[in-house]
Design a protein around this motif. Structure first.
Motif, PDB file in Angstrom:
ATOM      1  N   THR A 165       0.820  -1.215   0.000  1.00 15.75           N
ATOM      2  CA  THR A 165       0.000   0.000   0.000  1.00 15.75           C
ATOM      3  C   THR A 165       0.858   1.271   0.000  1.00 15.75           C
ATOM      4  OG1 THR A 165      -1.833  -1.132   1.094  1.00 15.75           O
ATOM      5  CG2 THR A 165      -1.793   1.279   1.227  1.00 15.75           C
ATOM      6  N   PRO A 166       1.906   1.358   0.833  1.00 11.81           N
ATOM      7  CA  PRO A 166       2.760   2.559   0.771  1.00 11.81           C
ATOM      8  C   PRO A 166       3.406   2.733  -0.607  1.00 11.81           C
ATOM      9  CG  PRO A 166       3.129   1.386   2.818  1.00 11.81           C
ATOM     10  CD  PRO A 166       2.293   0.486   1.961  1.00 11.81           C
ATOM     11  N   ARG A 167       3.864   1.627  -1.201  1.00  8.24           N
ATOM     12  CA  ARG A 167       4.509   1.744  -2.512  1.00  8.24           C
ATOM     13  C   ARG A 167       3.487   2.148  -3.577  1.00  8.24           C
ATOM     14  NH1 ARG A 167       9.538   0.189  -4.603  1.00  8.24           N
ATOM     15  NH2 ARG A 167       9.702   1.278  -6.590  1.00  8.24           N
ATOM     16  N   ALA A 168       2.271   1.648  -3.458  1.00  8.87           N
ATOM     17  CA  ALA A 168       1.222   2.029  -4.399  1.00  8.87           C
ATOM     18  C   ALA A 168       0.924   3.521  -4.309  1.00  8.87           C
ATOM     19  CB  ALA A 168      -0.038   1.210  -4.146  1.00  8.87           C
ATOM     20  N   ARG A 169       0.939   4.054  -3.088  1.00  9.05           N
ATOM     21  CA  ARG A 169       0.703   5.490  -2.923  1.00  9.05           C
ATOM     22  C   ARG A 169       1.832   6.307  -3.527  1.00  9.05           C
ATOM     23  NH1 ARG A 169      -1.429   5.044   3.356  1.00  9.05           N
ATOM     24  NH2 ARG A 169      -3.565   4.363   2.843  1.00  9.05           N
ATOM     25  N   LEU A 170       3.043   5.839  -3.354  1.00  2.00           N
ATOM     26  CA  LEU A 170       4.181   6.525  -3.971  1.00  2.00           C
ATOM     27  C   LEU A 170       4.078   6.513  -5.493  1.00  2.00           C
ATOM     28  CD1 LEU A 170       7.225   5.333  -1.812  1.00  2.00           C
ATOM     29  CD2 LEU A 170       6.361   7.678  -2.023  1.00  2.00           C
ATOM     30  N   MET A 171       3.689   5.351  -6.036  1.00  2.00           N
ATOM     31  CA  MET A 171       3.569   5.269  -7.492  1.00  2.00           C
ATOM     32  C   MET A 171       2.448   6.169  -7.993  1.00  2.00           C
ATOM     33  SD  MET A 171       3.308   1.977 -10.005  1.00  2.00           S
ATOM     34  CE  MET A 171       2.908   2.198 -11.737  1.00  2.00           C
ATOM     35  N   ASP A 172       1.370   6.276  -7.236  1.00  2.00           N
ATOM     36  CA  ASP A 172       0.275   7.171  -7.615  1.00  2.00           C
ATOM     37  C   ASP A 172       0.774   8.609  -7.707  1.00  2.00           C
ATOM     38  OD1 ASP A 172      -2.839   7.452  -7.834  1.00  2.00           O
ATOM     39  OD2 ASP A 172      -2.212   9.005  -6.420  1.00  2.00           O
ATOM     40  N   VAL A 173       1.591   9.011  -6.740  1.00  2.00           N
ATOM     41  CA  VAL A 173       2.196  10.347  -6.779  1.00  2.00           C
ATOM     42  C   VAL A 173       3.106  10.473  -7.993  1.00  2.00           C
ATOM     43  CG1 VAL A 173       3.788  11.912  -5.606  1.00  2.00           C
ATOM     44  CG2 VAL A 173       2.045  10.697  -4.288  1.00  2.00           C
ATOM     45  N   GLY A 174       3.876   9.417  -8.268  1.00  2.00           N
ATOM     46  CA  GLY A 174       4.778   9.422  -9.414  1.00  2.00           C
ATOM     47  C   GLY A 174       4.044   9.554 -10.728  1.00  2.00           C
ATOM     48  N   VAL A 175       2.889   8.882 -10.842  1.00  2.00           N
ATOM     49  CA  VAL A 175       2.080   8.970 -12.056  1.00  2.00           C
ATOM     50  C   VAL A 175       1.560  10.382 -12.257  1.00  2.00           C
ATOM     51  CG1 VAL A 175      -0.116   8.252 -13.094  1.00  2.00           C
ATOM     52  CG2 VAL A 175       1.433   6.534 -12.134  1.00  2.00           C
ATOM     53  N   GLU A 176       1.060  10.994 -11.191  1.00  2.00           N
ATOM     54  CA  GLU A 176       0.517  12.346 -11.303  1.00  2.00           C
ATOM     55  C   GLU A 176       1.624  13.355 -11.609  1.00  2.00           C
ATOM     56  OE1 GLU A 176      -2.314  15.268 -11.576  1.00  2.00           O
ATOM     57  OE2 GLU A 176      -2.482  13.080 -11.580  1.00  2.00           O
ATOM     58  N   PHE A 177       2.773  13.188 -10.978  1.00  2.00           N
ATOM     59  CA  PHE A 177       3.898  14.087 -11.249  1.00  2.00           C
ATOM     60  C   PHE A 177       4.341  13.962 -12.705  1.00  2.00           C
ATOM     61  CE2 PHE A 177       8.474  15.199 -11.112  1.00  2.00           C
ATOM     62  CZ  PHE A 177       8.360  16.488 -10.620  1.00  2.00           C
ATOM     63  N   ALA A 178       4.414  12.719 -13.197  1.00  2.00           N
ATOM     64  CA  ALA A 178       4.813  12.506 -14.592  1.00  2.00           C
ATOM     65  C   ALA A 178       3.793  13.105 -15.555  1.00  2.00           C
ATOM     66  CB  ALA A 178       4.981  11.008 -14.861  1.00  2.00           C
ATOM     67  N   ARG A 179       2.510  13.021 -15.194  1.00  2.00           N
ATOM     68  CA  ARG A 179       1.469  13.586 -16.062  1.00  2.00           C
ATOM     69  C   ARG A 179       1.643  15.091 -16.215  1.00  2.00           C
ATOM     70  NH1 ARG A 179      -3.128  16.280 -15.900  1.00  2.00           N
ATOM     71  NH2 ARG A 179      -2.990  16.552 -13.635  1.00  2.00           N
ATOM     72  N   VAL A 180       1.949  15.763 -15.121  1.00  2.00           N
ATOM     73  CA  VAL A 180       2.118  17.219 -15.149  1.00  2.00           C
ATOM     74  C   VAL A 180       3.400  17.592 -15.897  1.00  2.00           C
ATOM     75  CG1 VAL A 180       2.482  19.275 -13.748  1.00  2.00           C
ATOM     76  CG2 VAL A 180       0.783  17.560 -13.040  1.00  2.00           C
ATOM     77  N   VAL A 181       4.502  16.927 -15.554  1.00  2.00           N
ATOM     78  CA  VAL A 181       5.794  17.269 -16.149  1.00  2.00           C
ATOM     79  C   VAL A 181       5.822  16.925 -17.638  1.00  2.00           C
ATOM     80  CG1 VAL A 181       8.282  16.829 -16.063  1.00  2.00           C
ATOM     81  CG2 VAL A 181       6.973  17.011 -13.941  1.00  2.00           C
ATOM     82  N   SER A 182       5.053  15.907 -18.033  1.00  2.00           N
ATOM     83  CA  SER A 182       5.053  15.487 -19.439  1.00  2.00           C
ATOM     84  C   SER A 182       4.507  16.557 -20.375  1.00  2.00           C
ATOM     85  CB  SER A 182       4.244  14.196 -19.605  1.00  2.00           C
ATOM     86  OG  SER A 182       4.906  13.108 -19.002  1.00  2.00           O
TER      87      SER A 182
END
Length: 338
Positions: free
Chosen positions: A95-112
């Motif tokens: 669950t903690p890693r999934a939350r980190l990946m969720d943040v990573g996905v959103e960050f990548a969406r913005v930066v992309s």
């Protein structure tokens, strides 16, 4: 070199269909399984060099490229391939890693927006998870399905079909709303006609590019539907690992049809998928590519968008094909009939 699993395709599910055939929704239904590592159109992000509609006789020539491509799939971190929302809990991710990946996905969406294909941070590829199943969802490689199943002898293929009128109406809607990255109409893409001209499939239907150019755009789209789908079906149906799925059947009974499809693909039924089936079919959100829609309304919307003359022209072409036979008698549910 690819490892043994990717050479054979063990653990891989190839979910292929034409554009506007419901592949995004079905892909997310597969992604909702806790054991699935989902890859959303990686062959659009990193195009294959091989033809889109290769001859099955040339399968051996494309084996290495396909094997190396599927070997790379788990490690692709581009947001549009590895971070297509909605995201789901996974058995191979805490669950903690999934939350980190969720943040990573959103960050990548913005930066992309500024740096295309910025990678998803905290990405998990699940390589050490024994029950991992990799789903490659594609709208570009349906013509390659027979070749892929030949050179990946343990992969499973899911071929998704949508009513030809539904496909054409959705393409027209996308063009009218500027929903595609390319302004060129699919009706002007003569690649499939060139690929089958002079082959047994092309000769069966008298396909010649010069003749295709004299047809209306709707008629060319109908022929594209016939040729691409029939090529995939004829080249894949004897593999024993091929499953032809009609989108309208899934829309009519989502859980029943998906349970059967999961079973055929070696996936267990699970509570998370059952919940997503319910959520994605009982609510609606705006957006051309949304996966939250009433499936039967979506499936039969074309009946309100195409006039009788257009439908007649399309179905006259489809009637000549074997792959289109079920659509000659398929009827909408009473509540969606005119």
């Amino acid at each position: 070199m690819p490892d043994r699993d990717t050479v054979t395709g063990d653990g891989y599910i190839l979910l292929f269909g034409m554009p506007r055939s419901g592949t995004t929704w079905i892909g997310k239904l597969f992604d909702s399984h806790p054991d699935v590592l989902y890859r959303h159109e990686p062959d659009s992000w990193s195009p294959l060099a091989m033809p889109r509609d290769p001859s099955l006789d040339d399968a051996a020539d494309h084996a290495r490229e396909l094997q190396e491509f599927v070997a790379r799939l788990p490690d692709i971190r581009a947001q549009r391939v590895a971070g297509k929302r909605p995201l789901f809990a996974k058995a191979y991710m805490s669950t903690p890693r999934a939350r980190l990946m969720d943040v990573g996905v959103e960050f990548a969406r913005v930066v992309s927006r500024f740096y295309p294909d910025f990678p998803v941070l905290f990405h998990v590829n699940a390589r050490r998870y024994a029950d991992r199943r990799i789903v490659w969802k594609s709208i570009n490689s349906l013509g390659r399905l027979g070749t892929a199943l030949t050179v990946l002898p343990e992969a499973r293929g899911v071929h998704l079909l949508r009513h030809p009128c539904g496909y054409i109406a959705s393409v027209n809607r996308g063009l009218a709303g500027n929903s595609f990255s390319s302004a060129n109409s699919n009706s002007e893409d003569y690649g499939i006609f060139a690929a089958v001209e002079g082959t047994p499939l092309g000769e069966r239907y008298g396909i010649a590019i010069d003749r295709m150019k004299t047809l209306t755009p709707v008629e060319r789209l109908a022929w594209r539907w016939v040729l691409i789908n029939e090529k995939a079906w004829r080249e894949s149906r004897d593999a024993g690992r091929y499953h032809c799925v009609y989108y309208e059947d899934v829309c009519r009974a989502p859980e029943t049809r998906l349970r059967a499809l999961f079973d055929a693909c070696g996936l267990s039924w699970n509570e998370q998928t059952a919940d997503f089936v319910a959520r994605s079919t009982r609510s609606a959100r705006s957006g051309y590519y949304s996966v939250y829609k009433d499936p039967e309304i979506s499936a039969w919307r074309w009946r309100e968008e195409l006039d009788a003359d257009t439908v007649e022209k399309v179905m006259a072409i489809v009637a000549r094909s074997e792959i289109g036979a079920p659509y000659m008698t398929m009827q909408p549910p009473a509540e969606h009939a005119r």
